[in-house]
Design a protein around this motif. Structure first.
Motif, short mmCIF file in Angstrom:
data_model
loop_
_atom_site.label_atom_id
_atom_site.label_comp_id
_atom_site.label_asym_id
_atom_site.label_seq_id
_atom_site.Cartn_x
_atom_site.Cartn_y
_atom_site.Cartn_z
N SER A 168 -36.20 43.91 19.01
CA SER A 168 -35.43 42.61 19.66
C SER A 168 -36.05 41.53 20.12
O SER A 168 -37.40 41.75 20.85
CB SER A 168 -34.49 43.14 20.78
N PRO A 169 -36.04 40.03 19.60
CA PRO A 169 -36.85 39.15 20.08
C PRO A 169 -36.60 39.10 21.91
O PRO A 169 -37.40 38.15 22.19
CB PRO A 169 -36.03 38.09 19.47
N SER A 170 -35.65 39.59 22.39
CA SER A 170 -35.39 39.50 23.80
C SER A 170 -36.01 40.43 24.39
O SER A 170 -35.72 40.62 25.78
CB SER A 170 -33.97 39.55 24.05
N GLY A 171 -36.71 41.45 23.94
CA GLY A 171 -37.29 42.41 24.55
C GLY A 171 -38.57 41.94 25.54
O GLY A 171 -39.46 41.48 25.28
N GLY A 172 -38.12 42.04 26.82
CA GLY A 172 -38.92 41.61 27.84
C GLY A 172 -39.83 42.87 28.35
O GLY A 172 -39.79 43.92 27.89
N GLY A 173 -40.80 42.49 29.31
CA GLY A 173 -41.76 43.58 29.53
C GLY A 173 -41.33 44.63 30.09
O GLY A 173 -41.76 45.85 29.72
N ALA A 174 -40.41 44.54 31.11
CA ALA A 174 -39.47 45.62 31.64
C ALA A 174 -38.70 46.55 30.66
O ALA A 174 -39.05 47.88 30.90
CB ALA A 174 -38.44 45.22 32.72
N THR A 175 -38.33 45.88 29.75
CA THR A 175 -37.42 46.92 28.63
C THR A 175 -38.43 47.53 27.89
O THR A 175 -38.34 48.78 27.43
CB THR A 175 -36.48 45.98 27.88
N ARG A 176 -39.55 46.87 27.41
CA ARG A 176 -40.53 47.44 26.71
C ARG A 176 -41.22 48.71 27.42
O ARG A 176 -41.50 49.58 26.89
CB ARG A 176 -41.65 46.51 26.41
N VAL A 177 -41.61 48.47 28.68
CA VAL A 177 -42.27 49.68 29.57
C VAL A 177 -41.22 50.90 29.35
O VAL A 177 -41.54 51.93 29.02
CB VAL A 177 -42.46 49.36 30.95
N GLU A 178 -39.96 50.55 29.67
CA GLU A 178 -39.06 51.78 29.62
C GLU A 178 -38.73 52.29 28.42
O GLU A 178 -38.67 53.59 28.16
CB GLU A 178 -37.40 51.27 29.97
N ALA A 179 -38.71 51.51 27.21
CA ALA A 179 -38.40 52.11 25.91
C ALA A 179 -39.52 52.76 25.40
O ALA A 179 -39.57 53.74 24.82
CB ALA A 179 -38.14 50.75 25.11
N TYR A 180 -40.86 52.38 25.48
CA TYR A 180 -42.09 52.81 25.14
C TYR A 180 -42.23 54.43 26.09
O TYR A 180 -42.64 55.43 25.30
CB TYR A 180 -43.22 52.04 25.16
N GLN A 181 -42.09 54.15 27.21
CA GLN A 181 -41.96 55.53 28.03
C GLN A 181 -41.04 56.74 27.55
O GLN A 181 -41.50 57.64 27.42
CB GLN A 181 -41.80 55.03 29.40
N LEU A 182 -39.92 56.01 27.41
CA LEU A 182 -38.78 57.09 27.02
C LEU A 182 -39.13 57.57 25.43
O LEU A 182 -38.88 58.86 25.09
CB LEU A 182 -37.35 56.53 26.90
N LEU A 183 -39.62 56.76 24.69
CA LEU A 183 -40.02 57.23 23.30
C LEU A 183 -41.14 58.21 23.27
O LEU A 183 -41.16 59.30 22.56
CB LEU A 183 -40.17 56.05 22.29
N GLY A 184 -42.00 58.01 24.24
CA GLY A 184 -43.31 58.69 24.31
C GLY A 184 -42.86 60.16 25.05
O GLY A 184 -43.10 61.42 24.50
N ASP A 185 -41.91 60.16 25.77
CA ASP A 185 -41.14 61.41 26.40
C ASP A 185 -40.61 62.24 25.41
O ASP A 185 -40.46 63.48 25.16
CB ASP A 185 -40.43 61.23 27.69
N LEU A 186 -39.63 61.64 24.61
CA LEU A 186 -38.86 62.26 23.49
C LEU A 186 -39.73 62.81 22.55
O LEU A 186 -39.54 63.85 22.19
CB LEU A 186 -37.79 61.15 22.79
N ALA A 187 -40.88 62.02 22.15
CA ALA A 187 -41.93 62.77 21.05
C ALA A 187 -42.60 63.80 21.76
O ALA A 187 -42.98 65.00 20.97
CB ALA A 187 -42.67 61.57 20.52
N TYR A 188 -42.88 63.79 22.90
CA TYR A 188 -43.56 64.73 23.61
C TYR A 188 -42.80 66.08 23.70
O TYR A 188 -43.18 67.23 23.36
CB TYR A 188 -44.06 64.70 24.94
N GLU A 189 -41.46 65.97 24.16
CA GLU A 189 -40.62 66.99 24.02
C GLU A 189 -40.33 67.68 22.76
O GLU A 189 -40.16 68.77 22.58
CB GLU A 189 -39.34 66.54 24.44
#
Length: 1007
Positions: free
Chosen positions: A475-496
């Motif tokens: 999304s063009p509105s993706g700010g730093g805070a949302t990017r941190v949370e999204a990348y972190q959660l995607l990393g956790d999902l891939a790890y699991e």
């Protein structure tokens, strides 16, 4: 009006002539006009300007902080900024101005306010220790004195001012004793008056109840039913009983919206708050006279104590402020908020919620009210109480705050409605999808999509949740805070899910946008590091396997593949989608996280896959689905495709017909470069693949503790590359893994295979001889003790003995033994001590070349980097300060040294530039720098900054200078190193005339 002004000026001049109006006179020696003059100048000159600077600094801090609605909001955002030094210069100016007020007008009514402002400024600078000292002084110095009456025969005259500096109180012990006794009597009389007042109120209340009861009886006889009288409970929580009536009226239905980031705890006193009552009394007014800052100073002292983890003392102060009948309305309101903050700092969530709700009830601004309710809703979510959370977020919406607050609350309402059972996940997702489509929410699209991902994941739909997260990242509105949370959660999902390569890449992206101050930074870094070995092995296996597969193809097929790759490159006009020339077409295209990670070092737009996708969507919205062709926008096109349909054949003689351009031989060879075509290179590639599989299995077992994946990797190794050099060790690993899994038959099978094929080897004996393990442990203990003896000799500076012990121990060590790398590094350090720089550098380079991937290699590289950048002198001919010469003493006086690499650095010019920096960021510290030269030939220019009381203060300066590296000596463009040093260690450096060893010692003791 003009005559009144002239009369006032005449009286002022007369007072100045007769009384001198000196600022050094005591309070009693000053007349009414002199006091008015001092109060006016103190308030409208220094204090007013300092308060304006404070407000501007708050705005700057507000712009630095961004609320992350996916995490718990900060109660006081101005204390959550990472780099408060951006306002340090302005806050120092404010402190200077009120310091002038205190110096020139010590007996004005604004002296206590000036000290309070100093404490507030220090708190904003996150100098909590200094703020505590200042506010402690303010509370003790300006404590209200007991009320004293004047006049004859006990007739009460006008009381004195609310406070006086304790410097004016007589120091006589007899007088002090009298004052204490009088204070006790006054307190006793106040308690008696309070008891009588409560008894009187109780009697009045009883009379009222009797009157109402009799009225009901009379009405019942007449057949009339009176309406039930409802009462408002004003004592829901401790501290709200005895609340002054002004607080109930303080919340205006048409209250101001207020700022989003900075809440009104910094707001000035208004007229409604000024009527909050004189200290020690239930009522009183300060509309026409100055109000003491004593209560506010206590409030801010409690707040500072919370930041200093002194929770018990802060609790005592806050309870006193909330329960005292004489506490001003605004101070009581703020004390409730700080009480909630105290519980939040202690993670006592259930106790914090009532105070947050109470603080919201008495808030004076809509955004402040919304912030408190929002945090309360988030706490309810953490406590798994979705129904209460839903009610709290409804209060946020009802307070009509800024739109971002309202949107965040509505998103949370959709989530909690589903969780509380009042709705389904489909309803929540449908509502959020509708919000995504609304034009007004375009700037908040990523935030909404992240919330949709949370709902999908909570509902167990991981593919949908991952897709929502990727949409949030795109999304063009993706700010730093949302990017941190999204990348972190995607990393956790891939790890699991066991996708360790994807997980590692997502964690890489997370750390690129996550600040070091984030509480999850260390944990994420650790997990990323543990995945590095697995990810590297998986990438190597994929690459080498593709190369080998292409290399074994027939030459015609291999050339056809290369031509297809060339055409694909030319069609896309970008080689960024391919990792290496040899892997084109053989590997899947990297996902968004892979591309973002691999191309993160470039600013070229073509390397940003997210920007490309956004551009593609924008193009499709406006122009539709068009074929990929040139000049499609031309209105007067003349090419043949304008009048032909797709698939039509052009005549052979048609000039618009184009033959396919084949790749040249050079281009084909460039694509095929690196592919193993002959048998020796293919054998080497197979050996590399065997090593990669073995490393992968070991990483699975040792780093990730994923035994099933480790068994799978070792099994593939032996199936695909039987007889490799790693076969024996892989069998032993399989023996251990099956034994640990309880599969005894498989474990014995591998033990038998080891005994059959590798009889007498270490691994065969370990698997079949139980006593051999104990012998091996004893042998390892002997080797460890030998290394410790060599290291002890090095610490004693007996370098020749160190080399002798190393030479005796190395021949008996296997080549792969971890102690070998340690010995080599220790020998390099000893040779540097004995033979000088050249031998030191050569030995370190050998460690780097021979011990790939070991901690010793990393350490050797770090030392080489320091030597290459710092030009530090090595020991040998000149006496040096070894690491053992330096002592850790953080409580000692410290200096900060700025060491320059250029022997011809203009120290005087650099000194001026450094002092300009200190004047901006450390003005109140009054730092002074001295230029000196250190070294045998005075070849190292240094600026010495004096001085810091403790090592903590010097380290704070060091860390702030790193954060402000863009301004610290930036104009000079000189290469420098900066580090704190204690007075004792500074003497050692001067004695040795060298910095050798100190940088390494500093990095290990101050970081």
């Amino acid at each position: 009006m003009k005559k009144t002004t002239q009369l006032f000026l005449l009286l002022l001049a007369l007072q100045l002539v007769l009384a001198g109006c000196s600022s050094t006179k005591s309070r009693e020696d000053q007349g009414i006009v002199a006091r008015a003059w001092h109060n006016m100048n103190a308030h409208f000159n220094g204090y007013f300007n300092a308060r304006e600077i404070m407000d501007e600094s708050l705005v700057v801090l507000d712009e630095q902080h961004t609320d992350n609605y996916n995490q718990r909001l900060e109660m006081f955002p101005f204390l959550a900024v990472d780099n408060p030094s951006v306002v340090a210069e302005e806050l120092d100016r404010a402190i200077e101005k009120v310091a002038i007020v205190v110096k020139k007008h010590p007996y004005s009514n604004w002296t206590d306010d000036s000290y309070l402002l100093v404490g507030q400024a220090q708190l904003l600078k996150q100098d909590y220790e200094g703020a505590e000292r200042t506010l402690n002084f303010t509370v003790n110095e300006f404590r209200p004195r007991p009320e004293r009456k004047k006049g004859k025969k006990g007739k009460a005259d006008e009381t004195e001012e609310e406070f006086e500096s304790r410097r004016e109180i007589a120091t006589s012990q007899t007088q002090s004793r009298r004052d204490r006794l009088k204070a006790r009597r006054d307190a006793q009389r106040e308690r008696e008056r309070t008891i009588k007042q409560r008894q009187k109120e109780a009697k009045a209340a009883q009379k009222e109840r009797d009157r109402e009861r009799k009225a009901k009886i009379r009405a019942r006889k007449k057949g009339i039913r009176l309406p039930t009288k409802t009462t408002v409970d004003t004592a829901r929580i401790e501290g709200l009983d005895n609340e002054p009536e002004e607080i109930a009226d303080a919340v205006d239905p048409e209250m101001e919206e207020g700022p989003v980031g900075m809440i009104s705890i910094f707001s000035n006193r208004n007229e409604a708050d000024a009527a909050g009552g004189e200290y020690g009394k239930k009522s009183g007014s300060y509309l026409l006279k100055h109000r003491p800052a004593y209560q506010e100073s206590r409030l801010w002292l409690a707040w500072t104590l919370v930041k200093r983890d002194n929770f018990d003392r802060a609790q005592i102060i806050l309870e006193d402020l909330r329960n005292d009948r004489g506490t001003y309305a605004d101070v009581r309101r703020k004390a409730i908020a700080v009480q909630a903050y105290l519980y939040l700092e202690q993670e006592r969530l259930e106790e914090a919620i009532p105070y947050l709700e109470a603080a919201a009830d008495v808030a004076v601004e809509r955004n402040e009210k919304a912030r408190y309710y929002y945090i309360a809703g988030q706490l309810y979510q953490e406590l798994n109480q979705p129904g209460s959370a839903l009610d709290a977020f409804r209060e946020v919406v009802a307070s009509k705050p800024a739109y971002e607050f309202e949107l965040g609350a509505r998103i949370s309402m959709a989530q909690n409605a589903y969780l509380s059972g009042s709705g389904s996940s489909a309803d929540a997702l449908s509502e959020l999808e509708r919000m995504v489509r609304e034009e007004k929410n375009r700037d908040y699209e990523s935030q909404i999509l992240y919330s949709m991902a949370s709902i999908a994941l909570r509902d167990g739909d991981q593919p949908a949740g991952a897709e929502y997260l990727r949409r949030a990242l795109d999304s063009p509105s993706g700010g730093g805070a949302t990017r941190v949370e999204a990348y972190q959660l995607l990393g956790d999902l891939a790890y699991e899910e066991g996708d360790y390569l994807g997980s590692k890449l997502y964690y890489d992206s997370t750390l690129q946008v996550m600040g070091p101050a984030d509480s999850r930074f260390v944990e994420t870094t650790d997990r990323r590091d543990r995945l590095t070995g697995v990810a590297g092995s998986l990438q190597e296996i994929t690459l080498k396997d593709s190369l080998l597969r292409i290399g074994t193809l027939p030459e015609a097929e291999r050339r056809s593949w290369a031509e297809e790759v060339f055409e694909l490159r030319r069609a896309t006009n970008s080689a960024a989608n391919f990792s290496t020339p040899a892997t084109q077409g053989s590997l899947p295209v990297a996902n968004a996280a892979t591309a973002a990670t691999s191309m993160s070092g470039s600013s070229f737009w073509g390397y940003d896959n997210q920007a490309i996708r956004r551009g593609g969507r924008d193009f499709s919205r406006r122009w539709g689905d068009r074929a990929l062709e040139d000049n499609w926008r031309r209105s007067n096109r003349t090419d043949a495709s304008l009048f032909t349909a797709e698939g039509d054949n052009l005549a052979p003689g048609d000039p618009s017909r184009r033959d396919v351009q084949l790749a040249t031989e050079d281009e084909i060879n460039a694509i095929l470069e690196g592919i193993p075509l002959d048998e020796p290179s293919q054998t080497t590639t197979r050996a590399d693949l065997a090593r990669a599989y073995f490393t992968l299995g070991r990483e699975y077992r040792d780093r990730l503790e994923n035994n099933p994946r480790a068994i799978e990797a070792f099994t593939q190794l032996n199936a695909r590359y039987p007889g490799s050099e790693h076969e024996a060790e892989s069998w032993y690993y399989l023996y251990l893994l099956h034994k640990q899994a309880g599969n005894g038959s498989e474990a014995q099978r591998y033990a038998g295979e080891l005994n059959r094929k590798y009889q007498g080897s270490k691994f065969a004996r370990l698997a079949n001889d139980p006593n051999y393990a104990a012998e091996l442990v004893g042998e390892e203990g002997r080797r460890t003790r030998a290394y410790e003896a060599a290291y002890a000799a090095f610490e004693r500076q007996d370098y020749q003995r160190t080399e002798q012990l190393i030479a005796a121990a190395l021949p008996g060590l296997p080549d792969s033994h971890p102690l070998r790398a340690r010995y080599e590094l220790l020998r390099a350090m000893a040779s540097g001590k004995l033979q000088g720089r050249a031998a030191y550098v050569t030995a370190l380079q050998q460690v780097v070349a021979q011990h790939e991937g070991t901690p010793e290699q990393i350490r050797a590289r770090e030392i080489l980097r320091l030597l290459g950048e710092g030009g530090a002198r090595l020991p040998g001919r000149v006496p040096t300060a070894g690491a053992s010469s330096f002592k850790e003493s953080m409580d000692e006086i410290h200096y900060v040294l700025v060491v320059f690499d250029n022997p011809s650095a203009p120290l005087n010019q650099l000194k001026v530039e450094l002092e300009e920096y200190n004047q901006k960021y450390n003005k109140l510290d009054r730092l002074r720098s001295t230029p000196i030269f250190i070294g045998r030939d005075n070849e190292t220019p240094v600026l010495v900054m004096r001085r810091f009381k403790t090592g903590r203060e010097a380290q704070d300066y060091y860390e702030i200078s790193r954060k402000n590296a863009a301004e610290f000596l930036a104009d000079s463009e000189e290469v420098y190193r900066i580090f704190p040093v204690s007075q004792t260690n500074y003497r050692e450096i001067l004695k040795a005339r060298s910095f050798e060893g100190y940088e390494e010692w500093f990095l290990s003791h101050y970081q």
